[in-house]
Design a protein around this motif. Structure first.
Motif, PDB file in Angstrom:
ATOM      1  N   PHE A  40       0.831  -1.202   0.000  1.00  0.00           N
ATOM      2  CA  PHE A  40       0.000   0.000   0.000  1.00  0.00           C
ATOM      3  C   PHE A  40       0.868   1.256   0.000  1.00  0.00           C
ATOM      4  CE2 PHE A  40      -2.075   3.495   2.207  1.00  0.00           C
ATOM      5  CZ  PHE A  40      -3.204   3.648   1.407  1.00  0.00           C
ATOM      6  N   ASP A  41       1.912   1.277   0.820  1.00  0.00           N
ATOM      7  CA  ASP A  41       2.772   2.459   0.896  1.00  0.00           C
ATOM      8  C   ASP A  41       3.471   2.748  -0.434  1.00  0.00           C
ATOM      9  OD1 ASP A  41       2.079   2.951   3.531  1.00  0.00           O
ATOM     10  OD2 ASP A  41       3.776   1.825   4.341  1.00  0.00           O
ATOM     11  N   GLU A  42       3.869   1.703  -1.134  1.00  0.00           N
ATOM     12  CA  GLU A  42       4.481   1.895  -2.458  1.00  0.00           C
ATOM     13  C   GLU A  42       3.474   2.467  -3.445  1.00  0.00           C
ATOM     14  OE1 GLU A  42       7.855  -1.605  -2.654  1.00  0.00           O
ATOM     15  OE2 GLU A  42       5.750  -2.191  -2.847  1.00  0.00           O
ATOM     16  N   ARG A  43       2.259   1.898  -3.470  1.00  0.00           N
ATOM     17  CA  ARG A  43       1.218   2.392  -4.386  1.00  0.00           C
ATOM     18  C   ARG A  43       0.866   3.829  -4.066  1.00  0.00           C
ATOM     19  NH1 ARG A  43       1.696   1.143  -8.686  1.00  0.00           N
ATOM     20  NH2 ARG A  43       0.362   2.826  -9.204  1.00  0.00           N
ATOM     21  N   LEU A  44       0.764   4.144  -2.777  1.00  0.00           N
ATOM     22  CA  LEU A  44       0.432   5.501  -2.344  1.00  0.00           C
ATOM     23  C   LEU A  44       1.481   6.490  -2.849  1.00  0.00           C
ATOM     24  CD1 LEU A  44      -1.429   7.322  -0.630  1.00  0.00           C
ATOM     25  CD2 LEU A  44       0.052   6.812   1.309  1.00  0.00           C
ATOM     26  N   ALA A  45       2.745   6.156  -2.668  1.00  0.00           N
ATOM     27  CA  ALA A  45       3.828   7.035  -3.115  1.00  0.00           C
ATOM     28  C   ALA A  45       3.831   7.195  -4.630  1.00  0.00           C
ATOM     29  CB  ALA A  45       5.171   6.497  -2.635  1.00  0.00           C
ATOM     30  N   ILE A  46       3.610   6.108  -5.349  1.00  0.00           N
ATOM     31  CA  ILE A  46       3.607   6.157  -6.815  1.00  0.00           C
ATOM     32  C   ILE A  46       2.461   7.017  -7.325  1.00  0.00           C
ATOM     33  CG2 ILE A  46       3.239   4.754  -8.894  1.00  0.00           C
ATOM     34  CD1 ILE A  46       4.801   2.487  -7.360  1.00  0.00           C
ATOM     35  N   LEU A  47       1.271   6.813  -6.770  1.00  0.00           N
ATOM     36  CA  LEU A  47       0.106   7.581  -7.211  1.00  0.00           C
ATOM     37  C   LEU A  47       0.256   9.057  -6.858  1.00  0.00           C
ATOM     38  CD1 LEU A  47      -2.643   7.772  -8.539  1.00  0.00           C
ATOM     39  CD2 LEU A  47      -3.668   6.989  -6.385  1.00  0.00           C
ATOM     40  N   ALA A  48       0.703   9.357  -5.652  1.00  0.00           N
ATOM     41  CA  ALA A  48       0.897  10.751  -5.249  1.00  0.00           C
ATOM     42  C   ALA A  48       1.948  11.420  -6.133  1.00  0.00           C
ATOM     43  CB  ALA A  48       1.292  10.827  -3.784  1.00  0.00           C
ATOM     44  N   VAL A  52       1.520  14.739  -8.606  1.00  0.00           N
ATOM     45  CA  VAL A  52       2.374  15.919  -8.503  1.00  0.00           C
ATOM     46  C   VAL A  52       3.047  16.213  -9.836  1.00  0.00           C
ATOM     47  CG1 VAL A  52       4.484  16.840  -7.440  1.00  0.00           C
ATOM     48  CG2 VAL A  52       2.765  15.703  -6.016  1.00  0.00           C
ATOM     49  N   ASN A  53       3.680  15.194 -10.422  1.00  0.00           N
ATOM     50  CA  ASN A  53       4.489  15.399 -11.622  1.00  0.00           C
ATOM     51  C   ASN A  53       3.706  15.514 -12.918  1.00  0.00           C
ATOM     52  OD1 ASN A  53       7.013  15.414 -10.282  1.00  0.00           O
ATOM     53  ND2 ASN A  53       6.882  13.210 -10.077  1.00  0.00           N
ATOM     54  N   LYS A  54       2.598  14.823 -13.036  1.00  0.00           N
ATOM     55  CA  LYS A  54       1.843  14.831 -14.295  1.00  0.00           C
ATOM     56  C   LYS A  54       0.621  15.740 -14.264  1.00  0.00           C
ATOM     57  CE  LYS A  54       4.418  11.644 -16.178  1.00  0.00           C
ATOM     58  NZ  LYS A  54       5.405  11.954 -17.168  1.00  0.00           N
ATOM     59  N   GLN A  55       0.098  15.993 -13.049  1.00  0.00           N
ATOM     60  CA  GLN A  55      -1.114  16.799 -12.955  1.00  0.00           C
ATOM     61  C   GLN A  55      -0.894  18.117 -12.224  1.00  0.00           C
ATOM     62  OE1 GLN A  55      -3.743  13.883 -11.161  1.00  0.00           O
ATOM     63  NE2 GLN A  55      -4.321  13.100 -13.170  1.00  0.00           N
ATOM     64  N   GLY A  56       0.297  18.333 -11.717  1.00  0.00           N
ATOM     65  CA  GLY A  56       0.640  19.588 -11.078  1.00  0.00           C
ATOM     66  C   GLY A  56      -0.056  19.851  -9.750  1.00  0.00           C
ATOM     67  N   ALA A  62      -1.916  15.834  -2.998  1.00  0.00           N
ATOM     68  CA  ALA A  62      -1.774  14.603  -3.785  1.00  0.00           C
ATOM     69  C   ALA A  62      -1.748  13.383  -2.873  1.00  0.00           C
ATOM     70  CB  ALA A  62      -0.516  14.665  -4.637  1.00  0.00           C
ATOM     71  N   LYS A  63      -1.028  13.457  -1.769  1.00  0.00           N
ATOM     72  CA  LYS A  63      -0.963  12.328  -0.831  1.00  0.00           C
ATOM     73  C   LYS A  63      -2.342  12.036  -0.235  1.00  0.00           C
ATOM     74  CE  LYS A  63       3.797  13.149   0.534  1.00  0.00           C
ATOM     75  NZ  LYS A  63       4.676  13.662   1.580  1.00  0.00           N
ATOM     76  N   GLN A  64      -3.039  13.088   0.155  1.00  0.00           N
ATOM     77  CA  GLN A  64      -4.369  12.914   0.736  1.00  0.00           C
ATOM     78  C   GLN A  64      -5.351  12.342  -0.287  1.00  0.00           C
ATOM     79  OE1 GLN A  64      -5.441  16.777   2.248  1.00  0.00           O
ATOM     80  NE2 GLN A  64      -3.776  16.798   3.739  1.00  0.00           N
ATOM     81  N   THR A  65      -5.293  12.857  -1.500  1.00  0.00           N
ATOM     82  CA  THR A  65      -6.184  12.386  -2.567  1.00  0.00           C
ATOM     83  C   THR A  65      -5.877  10.940  -2.924  1.00  0.00           C
ATOM     84  OG1 THR A  65      -6.336  14.636  -3.427  1.00  0.00           O
ATOM     85  CG2 THR A  65      -7.001  12.853  -4.909  1.00  0.00           C
ATOM     86  N   ALA A  66      -4.601  10.615  -3.045  1.00  0.00           N
ATOM     87  CA  ALA A  66      -4.198   9.237  -3.361  1.00  0.00           C
ATOM     88  C   ALA A  66      -4.690   8.279  -2.285  1.00  0.00           C
ATOM     89  CB  ALA A  66      -2.684   9.153  -3.517  1.00  0.00           C
ATOM     90  N   TYR A  67      -4.574   8.664  -1.037  1.00  0.00           N
ATOM     91  CA  TYR A  67      -5.036   7.832   0.072  1.00  0.00           C
ATOM     92  C   TYR A  67      -6.535   7.569  -0.047  1.00  0.00           C
ATOM     93  CZ  TYR A  67      -5.919   6.191   4.802  1.00  0.00           C
ATOM     94  OH  TYR A  67      -6.314   5.443   5.879  1.00  0.00           O
TER      95      TYR A  67
END
Length: 80
Positions: A40-48, A52-56, A62-67
């Motif tokens: 889960f922590d890996e997926r969370l970091a990847i999605l966040a 950040v990088n693709k959607q600004g 981003a972390k809260q939304t990914a969670y």
């Protein structure tokens, strides 16, 4: 059509599965090189990071939304 239990991606082709193993219920993007599923922590970091990088999006948002997004998926409902 299967959906990835870890990210929700539709898996429509054999190439969408880790190591082309259609018995897996998660996609190649949610897998390590050996075919095992990310934590889960890996997926969370990847999605966040993607947000950040693709959607600004701001990193904290981003972390809260990914969670919020991930906790709705089958792989993570029990783990959170």
């Amino acid at each position: 059509m299967k959906m990835c239990i870890a990210c929700g991606m539709p898996m429509t082709a054999i190439a969408d599965y880790p190591l082309c193993d259609i018995s897996k219920n998660y996609c190649k993007h949610c897998a390590h090189a050996d075919g095992s599923m990310h934590t889960f922590d890996e997926r969370l970091a990847i999605l966040a990071d993607f947000m950040v990088n693709k959607q600004g999006i701001d990193s904290e948002i981003a972390k809260q939304t990914a969670y919020i997004l991930l906790k709705k998926l089958p792989a993570w409902k029990r783990k959170i």
